[in-house]
Design a protein around this motif. Structure first.
Motif, PDB file in Angstrom:
ATOM      1  N   VAL A  87       0.846  -1.204   0.000  1.00  0.00           N
ATOM      2  CA  VAL A  87       0.000   0.000   0.000  1.00  0.00           C
ATOM      3  C   VAL A  87       0.878   1.250   0.000  1.00  0.00           C
ATOM      4  O   VAL A  87       0.698   2.163  -0.819  1.00  0.00           O
ATOM      5  CB  VAL A  87      -0.925  -0.023   1.245  1.00  0.00           C
ATOM      6  CG1 VAL A  87      -1.578   1.330   1.476  1.00  0.00           C
ATOM      7  CG2 VAL A  87      -1.988  -1.112   1.093  1.00  0.00           C
ATOM      8  N   ASN A 132       2.621   1.755  -3.313  1.00  0.00           N
ATOM      9  CA  ASN A 132       1.692   2.235  -4.339  1.00  0.00           C
ATOM     10  C   ASN A 132       1.468   3.743  -4.197  1.00  0.00           C
ATOM     11  O   ASN A 132       1.444   4.471  -5.189  1.00  0.00           O
ATOM     12  CB  ASN A 132       0.353   1.496  -4.236  1.00  0.00           C
ATOM     13  CG  ASN A 132       0.282   0.271  -5.129  1.00  0.00           C
ATOM     14  OD1 ASN A 132       0.064   0.381  -6.337  1.00  0.00           O
ATOM     15  ND2 ASN A 132       0.493  -0.893  -4.553  1.00  0.00           N
ATOM     16  N   LEU A 143      -7.402   1.978  -2.762  1.00  0.00           N
ATOM     17  CA  LEU A 143      -5.980   2.289  -2.972  1.00  0.00           C
ATOM     18  C   LEU A 143      -5.780   3.007  -4.319  1.00  0.00           C
ATOM     19  O   LEU A 143      -4.995   3.954  -4.406  1.00  0.00           O
ATOM     20  CB  LEU A 143      -5.148   0.993  -2.911  1.00  0.00           C
ATOM     21  CG  LEU A 143      -3.651   1.141  -3.152  1.00  0.00           C
ATOM     22  CD1 LEU A 143      -3.010   2.155  -2.209  1.00  0.00           C
ATOM     23  CD2 LEU A 143      -2.938  -0.220  -3.017  1.00  0.00           C
ATOM     24  N   GLY A 187      -0.622  -5.387  -2.786  1.00  0.00           N
ATOM     25  CA  GLY A 187      -1.893  -5.238  -3.490  1.00  0.00           C
ATOM     26  C   GLY A 187      -2.576  -6.560  -3.784  1.00  0.00           C
ATOM     27  O   GLY A 187      -3.802  -6.666  -3.723  1.00  0.00           O
ATOM     28  N   LEU A 205      -6.858   1.368   4.739  1.00  0.00           N
ATOM     29  CA  LEU A 205      -5.550   1.341   4.059  1.00  0.00           C
ATOM     30  C   LEU A 205      -4.424   1.561   5.078  1.00  0.00           C
ATOM     31  O   LEU A 205      -3.346   0.966   4.963  1.00  0.00           O
ATOM     32  CB  LEU A 205      -5.468   2.410   2.973  1.00  0.00           C
ATOM     33  CG  LEU A 205      -6.369   2.244   1.754  1.00  0.00           C
ATOM     34  CD1 LEU A 205      -6.050   3.336   0.730  1.00  0.00           C
ATOM     35  CD2 LEU A 205      -6.200   0.868   1.113  1.00  0.00           C
ATOM     36  N   GLN A 207      -8.606  -2.595  -3.032  1.00  0.00           N
ATOM     37  CA  GLN A 207      -7.799  -2.180  -4.197  1.00  0.00           C
ATOM     38  C   GLN A 207      -8.385  -0.919  -4.830  1.00  0.00           C
ATOM     39  O   GLN A 207      -7.649  -0.023  -5.258  1.00  0.00           O
ATOM     40  CB  GLN A 207      -7.769  -3.297  -5.240  1.00  0.00           C
ATOM     41  CG  GLN A 207      -6.976  -4.505  -4.791  1.00  0.00           C
ATOM     42  CD  GLN A 207      -6.764  -5.507  -5.918  1.00  0.00           C
ATOM     43  OE1 GLN A 207      -7.081  -5.252  -7.073  1.00  0.00           O
ATOM     44  NE2 GLN A 207      -6.232  -6.662  -5.575  1.00  0.00           N
ATOM     45  N   ARG A 241      -4.126   6.603  -4.521  1.00  0.00           N
ATOM     46  CA  ARG A 241      -2.914   6.820  -5.322  1.00  0.00           C
ATOM     47  C   ARG A 241      -3.125   7.958  -6.315  1.00  0.00           C
ATOM     48  O   ARG A 241      -2.245   8.791  -6.535  1.00  0.00           O
ATOM     49  CB  ARG A 241      -2.527   5.541  -6.050  1.00  0.00           C
ATOM     50  CG  ARG A 241      -1.134   5.620  -6.627  1.00  0.00           C
ATOM     51  CD  ARG A 241      -0.790   4.422  -7.471  1.00  0.00           C
ATOM     52  NE  ARG A 241      -1.674   4.318  -8.611  1.00  0.00           N
ATOM     53  CZ  ARG A 241      -1.707   3.276  -9.415  1.00  0.00           C
ATOM     54  NH1 ARG A 241      -0.941   2.244  -9.193  1.00  0.00           N
ATOM     55  NH2 ARG A 241      -2.527   3.259 -10.437  1.00  0.00           N
ATOM     56  N   ARG A 253      -0.982  -0.937   5.647  1.00  0.00           N
ATOM     57  CA  ARG A 253      -0.012  -0.167   4.854  1.00  0.00           C
ATOM     58  C   ARG A 253       1.148  -1.006   4.329  1.00  0.00           C
ATOM     59  O   ARG A 253       1.753  -0.663   3.328  1.00  0.00           O
ATOM     60  CB  ARG A 253       0.484   1.054   5.606  1.00  0.00           C
ATOM     61  CG  ARG A 253       1.054   0.808   6.977  1.00  0.00           C
ATOM     62  CD  ARG A 253       1.582   2.100   7.581  1.00  0.00           C
ATOM     63  NE  ARG A 253       0.545   2.916   8.209  1.00  0.00           N
ATOM     64  CZ  ARG A 253       0.692   4.219   8.451  1.00  0.00           C
ATOM     65  NH1 ARG A 253       1.792   4.848   8.112  1.00  0.00           N
ATOM     66  NH2 ARG A 253      -0.266   4.901   9.039  1.00  0.00           N
TER      67      ARG A 253
END
Ligand code: ATP
Length: 236
Positions: free
Chosen positions: A96, A99, A145, A134, A126, A142, A149, A130
């Motif tokens: 995480v 990413n 995330l 993924g 998340l 996902q 991101r 951490r």
């Protein structure tokens, strides 16, 4: 007010099959517009056409007053237009935190309201995972995330493709909160959705797409009041 994203007369085809016909829509700063339609109506193709990921023609395709027609997708992203695709596209071999670091490296110049810690506050699940890769996360995690991101890049607007699809109801609720937080920060969202109730809960305006054509565009309250339109275009 000048729209952040201004689309007029957009058409797109796959080979000889035309799938979008004369689409027009506008997204203003800090606004959530829901592009609502059934499976196959043309929502994903509309988002991809804006980003130059499918071949399209338009009378006008502008972001922040500048034409983005024919620009490579990475240049459009750099202007501040983020994208979270339906298939999420996180790096499954990375954690995480890693990413998010990739997202930070794509950050545009200028002050970003989205630090990693702020995002962990907004996405508590998340924060708890951490260090997890993924590949070990659920579809909903996902999706979260992928949104976090994209926010790390400090966009002015995000195109979100069907964020509620295939996701547990509790995560759908958290997703609505996250979209409200983006809006509060002034990030505009163009949300593609089949789930009209979810779209109605967070959208300021609705655009209903059917067979590649915009059938309705207006305030969400007008969409909600029009049962006949929903029955005809969404079968609900
Ligand atoms: P979904 O909920 O499935 O994402 P959508 O509203 O996003 O639906 P699109 O994926 O934009 O719909 O598809 C619009 C039309 O274009 C559909 O008829 C679909 O079959 C067709 N289509 C989509 N991708 C392709 C492709 N790569 N090649 C040919 N036709 C395609």
């Amino acid at each position: 007010m000048t729209p952040l994203l201004d689309i007029q007369g957009l058409s797109a085809s796959y080979g000889r099959a035309q799938v979008l016909f004369d689409i027009s829509l506008q997204l203003h700063p800090g606004e959530v517009v829901a592009l609502i339609g059934r499976n196959g109506a043309g929502k994903t193709t509309t988002l991809k056409a804006i980003l130059g990921l499918v071949i399209a023609r338009a009378e006008r395709l502008a972001f922040k007053g500048q034409s983005i027609a024919g620009l490579p997708t990475y240049r459009i992203a750099r202007l501040g237009l983020g994208y979270v695709a339906e298939d999420r596209r996180i790096f499954t071999d990375l954690t995480v935190e890693e990413n998010l670091e990739v997202g930070r490296q794509a950050q545009r110049a200028g002050r970003s309201p989205w630090s990693r810690e702020r995002l962990f506050g907004l996405f508590p699940n998340l924060a708890e995972m951490r260090g997890r890769r993924g590949s070990q996360m659920s579809g909903g995690e996902q999706q979260m995330l992928a949104i976090a991101r994209t926010l790390m890049g400090n966009p002015d607007a995000i195109l979100l493709d069907e964020p509620s699809e295939g996701i547990a109801p509790v995560i759908v609720q958290a997703m609505a909160e996250v979209i409200r937080a983006m809006k509060a920060e002034g990030v505009a969202v163009l949300l593609s959705e089949q789930n009209w109730a979810f779209a109605a809960a967070i959208g300021d305006r609705a655009c209903v797409i059917e067979r590649g054509t915009i059938r309705f565009a207006g305030p969400m309250a007008d969409f909600l009041a029009d049962e006949a339109l929903r029955a005809e275009t969404l079968g609900v």
